[in-house]
Scaffold this active site. Structure first.
Site, short mmCIF file in Angstrom:
data_model
loop_
_atom_site.label_atom_id
_atom_site.label_comp_id
_atom_site.label_asym_id
_atom_site.label_seq_id
_atom_site.Cartn_x
_atom_site.Cartn_y
_atom_site.Cartn_z
CG ASP A 37 -8.62 -3.19 -4.45
OD1 ASP A 37 -8.35 -2.68 -3.89
OD2 ASP A 37 -9.79 -3.95 -4.42
CE1 TYR A 55 -13.39 -7.64 1.28
CE2 TYR A 55 -11.20 -9.00 0.34
CZ TYR A 55 -11.83 -7.33 1.46
OH TYR A 55 -10.66 -6.93 2.07
NE ARG A 65 -7.43 4.99 1.84
CZ ARG A 65 -7.88 4.62 3.20
NH1 ARG A 65 -8.66 5.09 2.50
NH2 ARG A 65 -7.97 3.28 3.25
NE ARG A 94 -4.19 -1.96 0.06
CZ ARG A 94 -5.24 -1.64 1.17
NH1 ARG A 94 -5.71 -0.60 1.53
NH2 ARG A 94 -5.99 -2.50 1.17
NE ARG A 116 -9.88 7.69 -6.24
CZ ARG A 116 -9.93 6.89 -5.03
NH1 ARG A 116 -9.00 5.63 -4.13
NH2 ARG A 116 -10.89 7.00 -4.76
O1 CP3 Z 1 0.14 -1.78 -2.13
C1 CP3 Z 1 0.05 -0.92 -3.13
O2 CP3 Z 1 0.59 0.52 -3.45
C2 CP3 Z 1 -0.96 -1.06 -4.60
C3 CP3 Z 1 -2.65 -1.02 -3.97
C4 CP3 Z 1 -3.50 -1.87 -3.81
C5 CP3 Z 1 -4.73 -1.68 -3.17
N1 CP3 Z 1 -4.86 -2.52 -2.95
C6 CP3 Z 1 -4.99 -0.11 -3.05
C7 CP3 Z 1 -6.05 0.90 -2.77
C8 CP3 Z 1 -3.17 -3.09 -3.45
C9 CP3 Z 1 -1.87 -4.06 -3.13
C10 CP3 Z 1 -4.50 -3.96 -3.30
C11 CP3 Z 1 -4.42 -5.01 -2.56
C12 CP3 Z 1 -6.25 -5.38 -2.24
N2 CP3 Z 1 -7.34 -4.72 -2.17
C13 CP3 Z 1 -6.22 -5.93 -0.38
C14 CP3 Z 1 -4.71 -7.47 -0.35
C15 CP3 Z 1 -4.01 -6.90 0.74
C16 CP3 Z 1 -3.98 -6.05 1.80
O3 CP3 Z 1 -4.35 -5.32 2.31
O4 CP3 Z 1 -4.60 -7.21 2.98
C17 CP3 Z 1 -7.10 -6.43 0.10
C18 CP3 Z 1 -7.53 -6.76 0.99
C19 CP3 Z 1 -7.69 -5.57 -0.62
C20 CP3 Z 1 -9.13 -5.19 -0.49
C21 CP3 Z 1 -9.63 -3.46 -0.06
N3 CP3 Z 1 -9.30 -2.47 -1.30
C22 CP3 Z 1 -9.31 -3.07 1.20
C23 CP3 Z 1 -9.13 -2.78 2.37
C24 CP3 Z 1 -9.56 -1.27 1.44
C25 CP3 Z 1 -9.60 -0.30 2.14
C26 CP3 Z 1 -11.16 -0.23 1.84
C27 CP3 Z 1 -10.92 2.00 2.44
O5 CP3 Z 1 -11.18 2.51 2.37
O6 CP3 Z 1 -10.13 1.91 4.19
C28 CP3 Z 1 -9.50 -1.43 -0.40
C29 CP3 Z 1 -9.54 0.08 -1.24
C30 CP3 Z 1 -7.82 0.23 -1.75
N4 CP3 Z 1 -7.28 -0.25 -2.52
C31 CP3 Z 1 -7.04 1.63 -1.46
C32 CP3 Z 1 -6.15 1.64 -2.33
C33 CP3 Z 1 -4.47 2.94 -2.60
C34 CP3 Z 1 -8.23 3.26 -1.06
C35 CP3 Z 1 -9.32 4.02 -1.92
C36 CP3 Z 1 -8.77 4.84 -1.68
O7 CP3 Z 1 -7.95 6.24 -2.19
O8 CP3 Z 1 -9.76 5.31 -1.07
#
Ligand code: CP3
Length: 365
Positions: free
Chosen positions: A92, A167, A47, A43, A56
């Site tokens: 994602d 999910y 953010r 990540r 975003r």
């Molecule tokens: O690692 C990186 O920088 C690459 C980008 C990346 C994202 N999601 C961007 C993202 C990666 C590798 C993921 C994988 C992902 N997504 C996982 C596996 C990794 C982990 O964290 O365990 C999972 C479980 C998800 C599902 C997911 N997507 C979640 C739980 C969330 C967070 C929800 C929240 O808003 O708190 C997301 C959204 C997400 N994916 C964001 C980002 C940058 C946030 C979106 C935003 O900016 O509003």
């Protein structure tokens, strides 16, 4: 091409010297010595960065994943800012299942939310196989990124069948994974049909990224730690193995990561990983004992430590580098993703510190 002792086909012979295949990150994944311990952060694109928030502000999450110019820009942001040793594709884990026909959205502050959760055999049939054309924007973004990144490797990724199934069955994030486990324990045949389908989608999605030029892939099974080892082996391992073993001939290192997986580290390695991701609960020397000498480890700073004063961060980085020396290869990372409230300057300092401490060691050694 060269073949190392584990029979893994390496691309090193095909690549120009100094290219991504010769980078500190890929060297550590392959358990070869390098100039310093490589570091990147799960990540890292997201953010915690003001430049990310700016982009975003007007674009929904899934749309930003489907616009190659935005994917490229967001992926590059942490590389420019922190000098990390690898980029990870901005996307994602639900992107390929959305491309496969599942109606879902990523809701800010919640995560993925599925309109009609998958609970029956007919629901499983709604998940179609995917081709490159279904995810053309990922193919295009990776091709652009490989040019922009030069010698810096790009990591592709996908969600593993269990985490994706969670999910899809729950309909959104869940603390207990109760509906997922009810289906898994209650209808084994349907469970394997669902995970088999998800493994196909995941494998195809990773193939698209590899064909477009990523240097490594990470399979995120973030929620696998919800299972006992026996249940993991029975219900999950065959499907994660189908994905990872399906990539052996691709010649790129495969990283396998989960959270709360202390009891599963050996099994997750067996699924076909070159590198096993370790969360902060298991010291890297202990993890190496469980994973074995033929795999590298990745981890494992607690992301919350980054919110503490710098001397605390520094001491933890030193401890992790020291414990990582027990492993035949160490990629420094967090134990899970960067928290949104993290000060990005602390991440930049961690990168510099990891490089400084690990290069000094090489000079001495
Ligand atoms: O690692 C990186 O920088 C690459 C980008 C990346 C994202 N999601 C961007 C993202 C990666 C590798 C993921 C994988 C992902 N997504 C996982 C596996 C990794 C982990 O964290 O365990 C999972 C479980 C998800 C599902 C997911 N997507 C979640 C739980 C969330 C967070 C929800 C929240 O808003 O708190 C997301 C959204 C997400 N994916 C964001 C980002 C940058 C946030 C979106 C935003 O900016 O509003």
């Amino acid at each position: 091409m060269t073949t190392d002792t584990t029979g893994t086909v390496a691309r090193d012979g095909e690549s120009r010297p100094g290219g991504p295949a010769d980078s500190p990150f890929i060297r550590a994944c392959r358990r070869r010595p390098g100039p310093h311990t490589p570091v990147w952060f799960m990540r890292q694109a997201g953010r915690s960065l003001p430049e990310y928030r700016e982009i975003r502000a007007t674009v929904p999450m899934l749309e930003s994943c489907r616009r190659p110019e935005l994917v490229t820009e967001i992926t590059l942001q942490p590389v420019r800012r922190h000098g990390v040793d690898a980029a990870i594709l901005f996307s994602d884990i639900v992107v390929p299942v959305a491309a496969a026909g599942v109606d879902l959205d990523i809701v800010p502050g919640t995560g993925p939310v599925v309109a009609e959760p998958i609970r029956t055999a007919a629901d499983v049939e709604r998940i179609r196989p995917i081709t490159r054309d279904d995810v053309w924007y990922v193919d295009e973004a990776v091709r652009q990124l490989v040019v922009e990144l030069g010698d810096t490797p790009l990591i592709g990724f996908a969600g593993a069948p269990f985490t994706l199934a969670s999910y899809l069955v729950e309909g959104g994030p869940s603390r207990t994974h109760a509906k997922t486990k009810a289906l898994m324990f209650g209808d084994e045949e349907l469970w394997h049909a669902l995970c088999g389908r998800l493994a196909e989608v995941t494998l195809a999605f990773l193939r698209v990224q590899i064909d477009a030029g990523v240097s490594a892939v990470q399979l995120f099974d973030s929620w696998a730690g919800a299972l006992s080892e026996a249940d993991y082996r029975r219900f999950v391992l065959p499907h994660s193995t189908a994905v990872l073993s399906g990539l052996v001939d691709a010649g790129v290192p495969r990283i396998h990561f989960g959270v709360g997986t202390a009891e599963l580290l050996g099994a997750m390695g067996e699924a076909g990983a070159d590198v096993v991701g370790v969360d902060w609960r298991t010291p890297l020397d202990v993890a190496t004992g469980r994973i074995g000498p033929d795999k590298a480890v990745q981890g494992n700073l607690d992301p919350c430590v980054l919110l503490a004063p710098w001397p605390v961060v520094e001491a933890e980085v030193r401890r992790i580098l020291e414990q990582g020396r027990a492993a035949p290869g160490h990629v420094f990372n967090l134990g899970h993703g960067v928290l949104p409230e993290t000060d990005p300057d602390v991440l930049t300092r961690v990168v510099a510190l990891v490089h400084e401490l690990s290069s000094r060691r090489a000079d001495q050694g």
